[in-house]
Write a protein that holds these residues in place. Structure first.
Motif, PDB file in Angstrom:
ATOM      1  N   ASP A 124       0.852  -1.184   0.000  1.00  0.00           N
ATOM      2  CA  ASP A 124       0.000   0.000   0.000  1.00  0.00           C
ATOM      3  C   ASP A 124       0.894   1.243   0.000  1.00  0.00           C
ATOM      4  N   THR A 130      -0.017  -5.760   1.541  1.00  0.00           N
ATOM      5  CA  THR A 130      -1.459  -6.015   1.527  1.00  0.00           C
ATOM      6  C   THR A 130      -1.793  -7.394   0.971  1.00  0.00           C
ATOM      7  N   ALA A 167       1.137   0.296  -4.791  1.00  0.00           N
ATOM      8  CA  ALA A 167      -0.195   0.853  -5.028  1.00  0.00           C
ATOM      9  C   ALA A 167      -0.065   2.234  -5.644  1.00  0.00           C
TER      10      ALA A 167
END
Length: 227
Positions: A124, A130, A167
């Motif tokens: 993330d 994650t 991300a």
């Protein structure tokens, strides 16, 4: 209005600052890999360790010992039974925190790929993991493994590539800029600095259309009365 615009601007600056902080911040993690070589069993055995010294660069050091004869036979049995190969990944952060993930795929696919797999590590924006998944790049020749596939297995050690997926921050609308633009236009209209360059019909269509409709209706009424 100005207070609202100021609040939105501070929020956007905070978002940008957090993204810059992630780009400047770099840390390391270790991932302990354990696998289950028995179908429908909760027992996992050690497979290897992955050390990622730099999350931004994505470089990784992978240490995996060769499979023993017993473990190799168990893997072949999984493949022949068309069972799932399960992998447990325990992430240890630089601050001592831990997180655990479990991923699985067909043992037959792993066997046909000659124990070559890819470990995907998803992060993330804060640099925390994650998700961890394992896959194979090569497509299997058949849906199920046969004795011929088992005989073709010559590798006894996993060869793993580690890929890190960061991300991506979604685009942030320029709300503060839009509010400031609307405020400037309002002030300009109050001072009389904004000119309306629209055409005559564009300015007064709301007055012209009702008149035309009344004329049309009255004309139709007169024609009916004459008849």
């Amino acid at each position: 209005m100005y207070s609202k615009a100021k609040f939105v601007l501070i929020f956007l600056l905070g978002v940008v600052a957090s993204s810059w902080g992630f780009l400047e911040h770099d840390s390391w993690i270790t991932v302990e890999l354990q696998h289950s070589l028995v179908a429908n069993s909760e027992s996992f055995s050690f497979r290897g360790n992955v050390t990622i010294p730099s999350l931004n660069s994505g470089l990784a050091n992978v240490e995996q010992p060769a499979l023993s004869t017993v473990d190799l036979d168990l893997l072949k049995k999984l493949a022949l039974g068309n069972e799932f190969y399960r992998l447990k990944a325990t992430v240890v952060y630089s601050n001592g925190a831990k997180a655990q993930f479990i991923t699985s795929n067909k043992a037959c696919r792993l066997l046909q790929a000659q124990l070559n797999d890819v470990l995907w590590v998803s992060l993330d924006p804060s640099g925390y993991v994650t998700g961890i998944t394992v896959s194979q790049d090569t497509a299997p020749a058949t849906a199920e493994c046969t004795q011929e596939d088992v005989k073709k297995l010559v590798e006894t050690q996993f060869s793993t590539d580690v890929l890190i997926r960061h991300a991506e921050l979604a685009p942030v609308p320029d709300t503060a800029g839009f509010i400031q633009k609307v405020e400037r236009e309002r002030e300009a209209r109050e001072r009389g600095e904004v000119r309306d360059n629209r055409g005559f019909f564009a300015k007064y269509w709301m007055y012209i259309v009702p008149v035309v409709l009344l004329v049309f209706i009255s004309g139709a009424t007169n024609q009916d009365g004459a008849k």
